[in-house]
Design a protein around this motif. Structure first.
Motif, PDB file in Angstrom:
ATOM      1  N   LYS A   1       0.813  -1.216   0.000  1.00  0.00           N
ATOM      2  CA  LYS A   1       0.000   0.000   0.000  1.00  0.00           C
ATOM      3  C   LYS A   1       0.847   1.267   0.000  1.00  0.00           C
ATOM      4  N   SER A   2       2.161   1.104   0.068  1.00  0.00           N
ATOM      5  CA  SER A   2       3.048   2.267   0.121  1.00  0.00           C
ATOM      6  C   SER A   2       3.725   2.560  -1.214  1.00  0.00           C
TER       7      SER A   2
ATOM      8  N   ARG B   1       3.705   2.443  -5.563  1.00  0.00           N
ATOM      9  CA  ARG B   1       2.943   2.332  -6.800  1.00  0.00           C
ATOM     10  C   ARG B   1       3.460   1.140  -7.600  1.00  0.00           C
ATOM     11  N   PRO B   2       2.669   0.600  -8.531  1.00  0.00           N
ATOM     12  CA  PRO B   2       3.133  -0.534  -9.333  1.00  0.00           C
ATOM     13  C   PRO B   2       4.428  -0.254 -10.082  1.00  0.00           C
ATOM     14  N   ASP B   3       4.571   0.974 -10.619  1.00  0.00           N
ATOM     15  CA  ASP B   3       5.803   1.269 -11.353  1.00  0.00           C
ATOM     16  C   ASP B   3       7.007   1.311 -10.407  1.00  0.00           C
ATOM     17  N   GLU B   4       6.795   1.731  -9.142  1.00  0.00           N
ATOM     18  CA  GLU B   4       7.888   1.747  -8.174  1.00  0.00           C
ATOM     19  C   GLU B   4       8.281   0.321  -7.789  1.00  0.00           C
TER      20      GLU B   4
END
Length: 503
Positions: free
Chosen positions: A449-450, A452-455
């Motif tokens: 939850k912390s 993003r998908p790209d991160e």
């Protein structure tokens, strides 16, 4: 001289000083007990006397108030004449007392001195050990610095896990649901009145048992303890070879006590007192609180235990240890006393001291503690970021920005709580790393939850690439292996393309 003798005789007739001396310091002991192995009991008593004297001096200035305790500590340390030295003597006297008492208990166990008829002597000594540890712990709280504050909070959280009575124990310990002024007042009362009073009472019983049942003779291989014959055997030893403790058998105790005093004063002078650390601030998280030396092993156990075992071990451990110590003189109170004929006892002592030593070392170094400033101060070695594609560089920034470096080192630089990431790409596949990042596991929190998908994609791509030169990436062992291509350049390109793919 005649007048002085008459006065002394008059006093002795009324106070029976001579009889008192003959039954205490002048009582007969086995000649073999005048040994260097028998000096630890008197040395522990000496440390307690030092603690009483220095404790009274500190109590004349110390203010047991949550608002003033830390300020008082600073005043005693930095402004009061010889205040730092008195604090140092009190601190090192506590360390010496605990250490010497542990050695004394070990010697009594190895020499079989807990056997018949000295069961109560052993039990009273065991209780004295726990009271001494209690005095040391409450003394740490008296500093009321950051170590004391967080250590007390950890202790309260452990007690709060007790089923049914946990909340009540915490309220009894803290004087409420949180650490406040009443907490320090309660610990001050325990440290100054309750525990010393208990030690004096148990010490009186302990010395009474030593005087009535005698000091255990030096064990002889092959001489067994028999309930029916031991009392007569010991009486024969006292009758034939016994000597008065003073002045015949006290010589080595005096030398040992002198060494202990010199050691305490030398440590106090050269090493100084413990603390004060920072003030007790619950909003300050950049601290690494540790208990005092003789509690580091408990600190290590609490940190290294898996979560599902913490409550059971921490709550049941103390009752089990107490039960074993109390049952020992009744279960094994006859037979051989000499340690050479008791290999199980020797192995037990060696193992216990090795375990305590190892845990104490881990508690002192605390490799599992996060390095809170690592994400902003510790650099990433150049070889782990140079010649990287943009996606992997972005992943290295995510690793740093999300403070992963506080717990994970790269090539030894950073926190030590989690495994080093320098070769993580050779140990875990991309799907495994993705699952670990999103869901967490063990002591690692979940970042699903912390991030993003790209991160997540960038971070996993970077982690997969972290492996030694020439080492292939980790692969799923459930899948069949793929033979390496004949062309080295194509193999390198293939590995590079796979390492950049988080899926």
């Amino acid at each position: 001289m005649s007048a002085l003798q008459n006065i002394a005789q008059w006093v002795d007739d009324r106070l029976h000083v001579t009889k008192l001396f003959e039954s205490t310091a002048g009582h007969h002991v086995p000649k073999s007990s005048g040994s260097w192995f028998y000096v630890f009991g008197s040395a522990t008593l000496l440390c307690f006397v030092i603690q009483i004297i220095t404790g009274i001096l500190l109590a004349l200035v110390y203010v047991p108030s949550a608002a003033e305790a830390y300020t008082t500590l600073e005043y005693i340390t930095y402004q009061q004449d010889l205040g730092w030295f008195i604090r140092a003597v009190h601190n090192w006297g506590s360390n010496f007392m605990v250490g010497i008492m542990l050695i004394h208990m070990t010697q009594v166990f190895l020499w079989g001195a807990y056997k018949y008829p000295r069961e109560i002597t052993w039990i009273s000594g065991s209780i004295l050990l726990f009271l001494t540890l209690g005095a040391a712990f409450t003394g740490q709280v008296m500093r009321f610095d950051e170590d004391a504050y967080w250590g007390l909070g950890i202790g309260a959280s452990i007690m709060g896990r007790a089923p049914f009575i946990g909340e009540g124990l915490v309220h009894l310990m803290l004087g409420g649901p949180i650490l406040a002024g009443e907490t320090l007042s309660r610990f001050f009362s325990l440290h100054v009145f309750v525990i010393p009073g208990g030690i004096i009472a148990l010490l009186s019983l302990h010395l009474r048992m030593v005087l009535t049942k005698g000091i255990s003779e030096y064990p002889t291989p092959g001489v067994l303890v028999n309930r029916k014959t031991y009392d007569k055997h010991y009486k024969d030893i006292i009758t034939t070879t016994g000597v008065p403790f003073f002045p015949k058998a006290i010589n080595k105790d005096v030398v040992a006590s002198s060494i202990v005093i010199f050691g305490i004063l030398a440590c106090a002078f050269f090493l100084g007192p413990n603390g004060p650390g920072g003030p007790p601030d619950p909003t300050e998280i950049h601290v690494l609180p540790r208990p005092d030396f003789f509690f580091l092993w408990i600190f290590a156990i609490a940190a290294l235990l898996p979560p599902y075992m913490e409550g059971v071990v921490l709550l049941a451990g103390a009752p089990v240890i107490i039960a074993i110590l109390f049952a020992l003189p009744f279960v094994c109170n006859t037979g051989e006393k000499h340690w050479r004929r008791r290999p199980v006892a020797v192995i037990t002592v060696i193992m216990l001291w090795l375990i305590l030593g190892m845990l104490t070392y881990l508690g002192a170094t605390s490799p599992w503690s996060p390095k809170m400033e690592a994400w902003s101060k510790d650099i990433t070695p150049a070889k782990f970021i140079e010649d990287r594609p943009p996606l992997e560089l972005q992943g290295s920034l995510v690793l740093q920005h999300m403070q992963c470096r506080n717990c994970h080192a790269i090539d030894g630089i950073g926190g030590q709580r989690g495994p080093d990431l320098a070769d993580v790409g050779a140990r875990l596949t991309a799907p495994q790393l993705t699952r670990q990042v999103l869901q967490g596991g063990g002591n690692m929190p979940a970042y699903g939850k912390s991030l993003r998908p790209d991160e997540v994609s960038a971070l996993v791509s970077y982690l997969v690439s972290l492996r030694g030169k020439g080492i292939p990436p980790a692969r799923d062992s459930s899948q069949p292996g793929v033979p390496a291509p004949e062309n080295p350049s194509s193999a390198k390109a293939d590995l590079s393309s796979k390492s950049a793919d988080p899926i």
